[in-house]
Design a protein around this motif. Structure first.
Motif, mmCIF file in Angstrom:
data_model
loop_
_atom_site.group_PDB
_atom_site.id
_atom_site.type_symbol
_atom_site.label_atom_id
_atom_site.label_comp_id
_atom_site.label_asym_id
_atom_site.label_seq_id
_atom_site.Cartn_x
_atom_site.Cartn_y
_atom_site.Cartn_z
ATOM 1 N N ALA A 57 0.906 -1.173 0.377
ATOM 2 C CA ALA A 57 0.052 0.194 0.229
ATOM 3 C C ALA A 57 1.129 0.874 0.191
ATOM 4 O O ALA A 57 0.752 1.735 -0.608
ATOM 5 N N LEU A 58 2.167 1.164 0.920
ATOM 6 C CA LEU A 58 2.796 2.635 1.031
ATOM 7 C C LEU A 58 3.973 2.431 -0.596
ATOM 8 O O LEU A 58 4.106 3.711 -0.385
ATOM 9 N N LYS A 59 3.999 1.606 -1.194
ATOM 10 C CA LYS A 59 4.721 1.821 -2.373
ATOM 11 C C LYS A 59 3.854 2.264 -3.613
ATOM 12 O O LYS A 59 3.988 3.257 -4.233
ATOM 13 N N LEU A 60 2.786 1.696 -3.190
ATOM 14 C CA LEU A 60 0.972 2.664 -4.352
ATOM 15 C C LEU A 60 1.121 4.016 -4.067
ATOM 16 O O LEU A 60 0.907 4.761 -5.236
ATOM 17 N N ALA A 61 1.195 4.119 -2.582
ATOM 18 C CA ALA A 61 1.433 5.533 -2.208
ATOM 19 C C ALA A 61 2.401 6.614 -2.753
ATOM 20 O O ALA A 61 2.584 7.523 -3.156
ATOM 21 N N SER A 62 3.417 5.933 -2.186
ATOM 22 C CA SER A 62 5.086 6.895 -3.092
ATOM 23 C C SER A 62 4.856 6.567 -4.112
ATOM 24 O O SER A 62 5.526 8.050 -4.618
ATOM 25 N N ALA A 63 4.753 6.718 -4.788
ATOM 26 C CA ALA A 63 3.633 6.913 -6.702
ATOM 27 C C ALA A 63 3.378 7.733 -6.122
ATOM 28 O O ALA A 63 3.000 8.498 -7.554
ATOM 29 N N LEU A 64 2.885 8.296 -6.386
ATOM 30 C CA LEU A 64 1.316 9.586 -6.338
ATOM 31 C C LEU A 64 2.011 10.400 -6.241
ATOM 32 O O LEU A 64 3.505 11.278 -5.378
ATOM 33 N N ASP A 65 1.538 11.289 -6.754
ATOM 34 C CA ASP A 65 1.684 13.039 -6.358
ATOM 35 C C ASP A 65 1.247 13.544 -5.425
ATOM 36 O O ASP A 65 0.295 13.552 -5.120
ATOM 37 N N PHE A 66 2.399 13.582 -4.189
ATOM 38 C CA PHE A 66 0.963 14.465 -2.992
ATOM 39 C C PHE A 66 0.677 15.693 -2.939
ATOM 40 O O PHE A 66 0.429 15.879 -2.715
ATOM 41 N N GLY A 67 1.278 16.324 -4.140
ATOM 42 C CA GLY A 67 0.871 17.924 -3.893
ATOM 43 C C GLY A 67 -0.724 17.455 -4.542
ATOM 44 O O GLY A 67 -1.404 18.780 -3.906
ATOM 45 N N ARG A 68 -0.826 16.597 -5.368
ATOM 46 C CA ARG A 68 -2.492 16.902 -6.039
ATOM 47 C C ARG A 68 -3.103 16.129 -5.134
ATOM 48 O O ARG A 68 -4.191 16.155 -4.702
ATOM 49 N N TYR A 69 -2.673 15.035 -4.410
ATOM 50 C CA TYR A 69 -3.684 14.187 -3.268
ATOM 51 C C TYR A 69 -3.241 14.856 -2.564
ATOM 52 O O TYR A 69 -2.490 13.478 -1.306
ATOM 53 N N GLN A 85 4.411 3.933 11.481
ATOM 54 C CA GLN A 85 5.630 4.545 11.356
ATOM 55 C C GLN A 85 6.538 4.447 10.210
ATOM 56 O O GLN A 85 6.847 5.625 9.900
ATOM 57 N N LYS A 86 5.892 3.724 9.031
ATOM 58 C CA LYS A 86 6.316 3.346 8.273
ATOM 59 C C LYS A 86 5.765 4.025 7.551
ATOM 60 O O LYS A 86 6.182 4.877 6.441
ATOM 61 N N ALA A 87 4.069 4.632 7.654
ATOM 62 C CA ALA A 87 3.748 5.703 6.784
ATOM 63 C C ALA A 87 4.154 6.954 7.580
ATOM 64 O O ALA A 87 4.250 7.977 6.371
ATOM 65 N N LEU A 88 4.185 7.405 8.584
ATOM 66 C CA LEU A 88 5.139 8.300 8.689
ATOM 67 C C LEU A 88 6.499 8.949 8.175
ATOM 68 O O LEU A 88 6.955 10.013 7.683
ATOM 69 N N ALA A 89 7.416 7.710 8.002
ATOM 70 C CA ALA A 89 8.624 7.523 7.445
ATOM 71 C C ALA A 89 8.398 8.434 5.694
ATOM 72 O O ALA A 89 9.318 8.582 5.234
ATOM 73 N N LEU A 90 7.360 7.749 4.980
ATOM 74 C CA LEU A 90 6.619 7.746 3.420
ATOM 75 C C LEU A 90 6.425 9.314 3.826
ATOM 76 O O LEU A 90 7.023 10.219 3.221
ATOM 77 N N GLU A 91 5.955 10.243 4.573
ATOM 78 C CA GLU A 91 5.791 11.451 4.893
ATOM 79 C C GLU A 91 6.698 12.116 4.875
ATOM 80 O O GLU A 91 7.231 13.187 4.723
ATOM 81 N N HIS A 92 7.585 11.785 5.277
ATOM 82 C CA HIS A 92 9.330 12.494 6.043
ATOM 83 C C HIS A 92 9.684 12.352 5.216
ATOM 84 O O HIS A 92 10.292 13.842 4.291
ATOM 85 N N ILE A 93 10.073 11.544 3.787
ATOM 86 C CA ILE A 93 10.844 11.372 3.090
ATOM 87 C C ILE A 93 10.249 12.234 1.931
ATOM 88 O O ILE A 93 11.363 12.910 1.110
ATOM 89 N N LYS A 94 8.955 12.448 1.459
ATOM 90 C CA LYS A 94 8.552 13.003 0.667
ATOM 91 C C LYS A 94 8.713 14.313 1.279
ATOM 92 O O LYS A 94 8.611 15.281 0.053
ATOM 93 N N ALA A 95 8.195 14.709 2.156
ATOM 94 C CA ALA A 95 8.407 16.327 2.844
ATOM 95 C C ALA A 95 10.066 17.117 2.323
ATOM 96 O O ALA A 95 10.015 17.930 1.956
ATOM 97 N N ALA A 96 10.746 16.323 2.273
ATOM 98 C CA ALA A 96 12.041 16.051 1.862
ATOM 99 C C ALA A 96 12.706 16.791 0.934
ATOM 100 O O ALA A 96 13.764 17.117 0.366
ATOM 101 N N ASP A 97 11.868 15.830 0.150
ATOM 102 C CA ASP A 97 11.741 15.585 -1.684
ATOM 103 C C ASP A 97 11.517 17.041 -2.100
ATOM 104 O O ASP A 97 11.811 17.677 -3.395
#
Length: 234
Positions: A57-69, A85-97
């Motif tokens: 599920a998080l791999k699917l989410a990581s491919a999304l444009d977080f600016g739009r979704y 914790q994994k969801a929070l980690a994904l959000e932190h990675i996206k926020a850094a990028d």
């Protein structure tokens, strides 16, 4: 005709009308999703089913444009701190990028009771399943009614499911929501990558109750079926 019979007839007619309206609304949503008018942003909820289901599920989410979704809601079973914790980690990675503004809504975690724990006996499962259903109905049906400026709007625009069992309860809450005519999110079920020749039990149960049923192996596509195959997604 006795008063009891009159009441039963009235309830039966009411149920038939609501069922017709639910089916009509369900068909309209499917037709609309075939020719979507894409909004600028799309609020999304992703169910994290723990273990491999969370990873997919998080791999699917990581491919999304977080600016739009955005905003994003991660639905997690109670006690599943690792998925949170994994969801929070994904959000932190996206926020850094990406540079997100302070006033842009981003994400939140929602914990719901498990419908059934691992190795739980069948006799003790129904009370937990009912508790889980009530929590899901609170999220899907009750919360939007008290959301400021969101009258007649679903709690989210899109819900992504990947299994396992608790997602069936979540989908049941959405179906009940549609049955009584309340606005509901579109539901997309993505079958697990591990299911090569046959769908999972959750997939079989939800096959006719989702707006999109996505599979990751061509062997799962049936002739005349409603499976959508776009290759490996995870």
């Amino acid at each position: 005709m006795s008063s009891c019979t009159t009441i039963l007839v009235f309830l039966f007619l009411f149920f038939c009308i609501r069922l017709f309206l639910a089916i009509f609304s369900y068909t309209r949503i499917r037709l609309a999703s075939a020719n979507p008018r894409l909004p600028r942003t799309c609020s999304i909820a992703i169910f994290l089913g723990s273990g491999g289901h969370t990873t997919e599920a998080l791999k699917l989410a990581s491919a999304l444009d977080f600016g739009r979704y955005s905003p994003r809601t991660y639905i997690v079973s109670e006690g599943d701190t690792l998925s949170a914790q994994k969801a929070l980690a994904l959000e932190h990675i996206k926020a850094a990028d990406h540079a997100f503004s302070d006033d842009q809504p981003q994400y939140k975690l929602l914990f719901i009771p498990r419908a059934r724990r691992v190795h739980q006996s069948l006799l003790s499962t129904p009370p937990d399943a009912v508790r889980s259903l009530l929590a899901c109905m609170r999220f899907v049906s009750v919360r939007p009614l008290f959301k400021k400026g969101a009258f007649r709007q679903p709690v989210v625009d899109l819900l992504i499911l990947n299994g396992p069992g608790t997602c069936v309860i979540l989908c049941a809450a959405i179906f009940l929501n549609r049955l009584i005519g309340l606005p509901s999110p579109r539901v997309m079920y993505v079958e697990s990558f591990a299911r090569v020749k046959s769908p999972s039990l959750s997939g079989k149960l939800l096959y006719h109750f989702t707006d999109r049923f996505v599979v990751q192996w061509p062997g799962l596509v049936q002739r005349g079926g409603r499976e959508v195959y776009r290759g490996c997604l995870v």
